[in-house]
Design a protein around this motif. Sequence first.
Motif, PDB file in Angstrom:
ATOM      1  N   SER A 137       0.815  -1.222   0.000  1.00 29.46           N
ATOM      2  CA  SER A 137       0.000   0.000   0.000  1.00 29.46           C
ATOM      3  C   SER A 137       0.851   1.277   0.000  1.00 29.46           C
ATOM      4  O   SER A 137       0.354   2.361  -0.263  1.00 29.46           O
ATOM      5  N   LEU A 138       2.165   1.148   0.287  1.00 32.29           N
ATOM      6  CA  LEU A 138       3.044   2.329   0.217  1.00 32.29           C
ATOM      7  C   LEU A 138       3.790   2.392  -1.118  1.00 32.29           C
ATOM      8  O   LEU A 138       4.712   3.180  -1.295  1.00 32.29           O
ATOM      9  N   LEU A 139       3.388   1.510  -2.027  1.00 35.47           N
ATOM     10  CA  LEU A 139       3.932   1.436  -3.389  1.00 35.47           C
ATOM     11  C   LEU A 139       5.383   0.933  -3.441  1.00 35.47           C
ATOM     12  O   LEU A 139       6.130   1.239  -4.381  1.00 35.47           O
ATOM     13  N   ARG A 140       5.757   0.135  -2.419  1.00 32.53           N
ATOM     14  CA  ARG A 140       7.056  -0.548  -2.439  1.00 32.53           C
ATOM     15  C   ARG A 140       6.913  -1.831  -3.233  1.00 32.53           C
ATOM     16  O   ARG A 140       5.911  -2.540  -3.080  1.00 32.53           O
ATOM     17  N   ASN A 168       8.834  -5.628  -4.260  1.00 32.55           N
ATOM     18  CA  ASN A 168       9.520  -6.626  -3.425  1.00 32.55           C
ATOM     19  C   ASN A 168      11.013  -6.310  -3.288  1.00 32.55           C
ATOM     20  O   ASN A 168      11.698  -6.919  -2.465  1.00 32.55           O
ATOM     21  N   VAL A 169      11.527  -5.351  -4.087  1.00 28.38           N
ATOM     22  CA  VAL A 169      12.960  -5.029  -4.038  1.00 28.38           C
ATOM     23  C   VAL A 169      13.166  -3.747  -3.236  1.00 28.38           C
ATOM     24  O   VAL A 169      12.580  -2.703  -3.572  1.00 28.38           O
ATOM     25  N   PRO A 170      13.974  -3.784  -2.174  1.00 34.65           N
ATOM     26  CA  PRO A 170      14.208  -2.565  -1.384  1.00 34.65           C
ATOM     27  C   PRO A 170      14.731  -1.430  -2.263  1.00 34.65           C
ATOM     28  O   PRO A 170      15.622  -1.642  -3.102  1.00 34.65           O
ATOM     29  N   GLY A 171      14.147  -0.246  -2.092  1.00 40.58           N
ATOM     30  CA  GLY A 171      14.603   0.914  -2.868  1.00 40.58           C
ATOM     31  C   GLY A 171      13.928   1.054  -4.214  1.00 40.58           C
ATOM     32  O   GLY A 171      14.181   2.014  -4.945  1.00 40.58           O
ATOM     33  N   VAL A 172      13.085   0.086  -4.565  1.00 43.86           N
ATOM     34  CA  VAL A 172      12.398   0.142  -5.867  1.00 43.86           C
ATOM     35  C   VAL A 172      10.889   0.247  -5.622  1.00 43.86           C
ATOM     36  O   VAL A 172      10.309  -0.585  -4.915  1.00 43.86           O
ATOM     37  N   PHE A 173      10.278   1.272  -6.218  1.00 45.53           N
ATOM     38  CA  PHE A 173       8.858   1.572  -6.010  1.00 45.53           C
ATOM     39  C   PHE A 173       8.161   1.594  -7.377  1.00 45.53           C
ATOM     40  O   PHE A 173       8.834   1.650  -8.409  1.00 45.53           O
ATOM     41  N   ALA A 174       6.829   1.543  -7.380  1.00 44.43           N
ATOM     42  CA  ALA A 174       6.124   1.602  -8.665  1.00 44.43           C
ATOM     43  C   ALA A 174       4.900   2.487  -8.547  1.00 44.43           C
ATOM     44  O   ALA A 174       4.276   2.576  -7.481  1.00 44.43           O
ATOM     45  N   ALA A 175       4.562   3.163  -9.647  1.00 44.85           N
ATOM     46  CA  ALA A 175       3.444   4.112  -9.644  1.00 44.85           C
ATOM     47  C   ALA A 175       2.765   4.145 -11.009  1.00 44.85           C
ATOM     48  O   ALA A 175       3.414   3.999 -12.045  1.00 44.85           O
ATOM     49  N   GLY A 176       1.445   4.327 -10.987  1.00 46.38           N
ATOM     50  CA  GLY A 176       0.706   4.557 -12.235  1.00 46.38           C
ATOM     51  C   GLY A 176       0.243   3.286 -12.926  1.00 46.38           C
ATOM     52  O   GLY A 176       0.104   2.225 -12.309  1.00 46.38           O
ATOM     53  N   ASP A 177       0.024   3.393 -14.230  1.00 42.18           N
ATOM     54  CA  ASP A 177      -0.580   2.299 -15.005  1.00 42.18           C
ATOM     55  C   ASP A 177       0.228   1.005 -15.000  1.00 42.18           C
ATOM     56  O   ASP A 177      -0.318  -0.062 -15.277  1.00 42.18           O
ATOM     57  N   MET A 201       7.213   9.948  -1.979  1.00 48.33           N
ATOM     58  CA  MET A 201       7.368  10.193  -0.541  1.00 48.33           C
ATOM     59  C   MET A 201       7.819   8.927   0.195  1.00 48.33           C
ATOM     60  O   MET A 201       8.574   9.006   1.166  1.00 48.33           O
ATOM     61  N   THR A 202       7.380   7.762  -0.273  1.00 47.33           N
ATOM     62  CA  THR A 202       7.870   6.513   0.336  1.00 47.33           C
ATOM     63  C   THR A 202       9.361   6.356   0.021  1.00 47.33           C
ATOM     64  O   THR A 202      10.156   5.951   0.875  1.00 47.33           O
ATOM     65  N   CYS A 203       9.733   6.709  -1.184  1.00 48.89           N
ATOM     66  CA  CYS A 203      11.149   6.637  -1.585  1.00 48.89           C
ATOM     67  C   CYS A 203      11.964   7.625  -0.735  1.00 48.89           C
ATOM     68  O   CYS A 203      13.045   7.290  -0.238  1.00 48.89           O
ATOM     69  N   HIS A 204      11.418   8.826  -0.533  1.00 44.54           N
ATOM     70  CA  HIS A 204      12.102   9.840   0.285  1.00 44.54           C
ATOM     71  C   HIS A 204      12.354   9.295   1.704  1.00 44.54           C
ATOM     72  O   HIS A 204      13.462   9.402   2.236  1.00 44.54           O
ATOM     73  N   ARG A 205      11.326   8.673   2.273  1.00 43.47           N
ATOM     74  CA  ARG A 205      11.461   8.131   3.630  1.00 43.47           C
ATOM     75  C   ARG A 205      12.533   7.033   3.643  1.00 43.47           C
ATOM     76  O   ARG A 205      13.367   6.962   4.527  1.00 43.47           O
ATOM     77  N   TYR A 206      12.520   6.201   2.624  1.00 41.07           N
ATOM     78  CA  TYR A 206      13.504   5.114   2.515  1.00 41.07           C
ATOM     79  C   TYR A 206      14.927   5.692   2.467  1.00 41.07           C
ATOM     80  O   TYR A 206      15.834   5.215   3.158  1.00 41.07           O
ATOM     81  N   LEU A 207      15.107   6.761   1.693  1.00 41.47           N
ATOM     82  CA  LEU A 207      16.457   7.337   1.546  1.00 41.47           C
ATOM     83  C   LEU A 207      16.908   8.051   2.820  1.00 41.47           C
ATOM     84  O   LEU A 207      18.085   7.987   3.181  1.00 41.47           O
ATOM     85  N   THR A 208      15.978   8.719   3.484  1.00 43.66           N
ATOM     86  CA  THR A 208      16.393   9.444   4.692  1.00 43.66           C
ATOM     87  C   THR A 208      16.692   8.478   5.840  1.00 43.66           C
ATOM     88  O   THR A 208      17.471   8.792   6.732  1.00 43.66           O
TER      89      THR A 208
END
Length: 306
Positions: free
Chosen positions: A261-264, A266-275, A296-303
């Motif tokens: 639900s946070l768009l993560r 299965n690979v840490p640091g890799v997210f997906a969005a859209g179609d 924003m999920t990616c931002h949280r992961y990086l910080t």
Amino acid sequence: MQRPEVLIVGAGPAGLTAGIYAARSGHRTLILEKGLPGGQVTFTPEVENYPGFAEPVAAMELAQAMEEQARRHGCEIETIEAIRLRTGDGEIELETSGPTLRPRGLIIASGAQPRELGIKGERELRGRGVSYCAVCDGPLFRGKEVAVVGGGDSALDEALYLAGLCSRVYVIHRRDEFRAAMMTQERVRRTENIRLVLSSVVTAITGTEKLDSIEVTDRKDGSKTVLSVSGLFIYVGSAPNTGWCQGVVDTDEAGFVRTDSLLRTNVPGVFAAGDVRATPLRQIATAVGDGALAAMTCHRYLTERP
Ligand code: NAP
């Protein structure tokens, strides 16, 4: 080109929104796009269900405004194709048609492309009567008879657009009921030069130099009809653009990228969005929402991982 912190593949509404949010969060952000920014939005003439526009907005104008906004916030956008994603040991490496990139976070926003019907003649006559984009090719069929296949929003929206250009538009749908929005269905039914051909499928596409006719089979009684049309516009859904990340991220049976639900992924640091994502609704509004959340999920992961 400096090493991007956040790399986004795809400059449709999801990718551009992710870019705006990532850049505004202070990350060096690069968006890769192999075609024109805007994604599938640019395949449609007008958008009337994206909030903020009381009157329908020209799709190209909307896409250009999103691109400009992303650039204004500091995103770089490059015409580069993603070729192959590799991950492991906490590293992300993307081979591209340009340099190999090693970002800290990656957002998959590579969208989807029109699905083919998969019948003989379709590929042979593509660009010579068979099309997947009414906005691009519709004007070539001004005053002529054309057919549209499909019963979703894309098929009916584009049938309405074509009805303004062509003498007659057949809408061929495999069921008796459409899945497009009710308002669109009503407009289609009220349009005099649109003829509905329901419970029917296209079974042959014929022509040598160009499309001459299509054969339509009635699914209820098996009867066949030949329609002499100059254009055939196919809108039977879409397939995800995931060839470049296949086998690395989890997908559903149809190849759409699975996320939580946070768009993560299965690979840490890799997210997906859209179609490109396995999701029940594919709209500009949902793509934009996805883009913001993925960034924003990616931002949280990086910080959390300085
Ligand atoms: P879609 O909603 O998946 O509709 C695809 C249509 O093609 C369906 O009617 C389906 O029939 C038919 N179909 C699928 N495979 C077929 C085959 N092999 N032979 C014949 N017909 C076939 O796809 P879409 O219209 O491209 O829309 C995709 C998403 O974008 C949807 O969520 C849609 O709401 C959204 N969209 C929204 C707008 C808008 O809001 N204005 C505009 C465009 C797209 P069945 O109905 O029998 O399954």
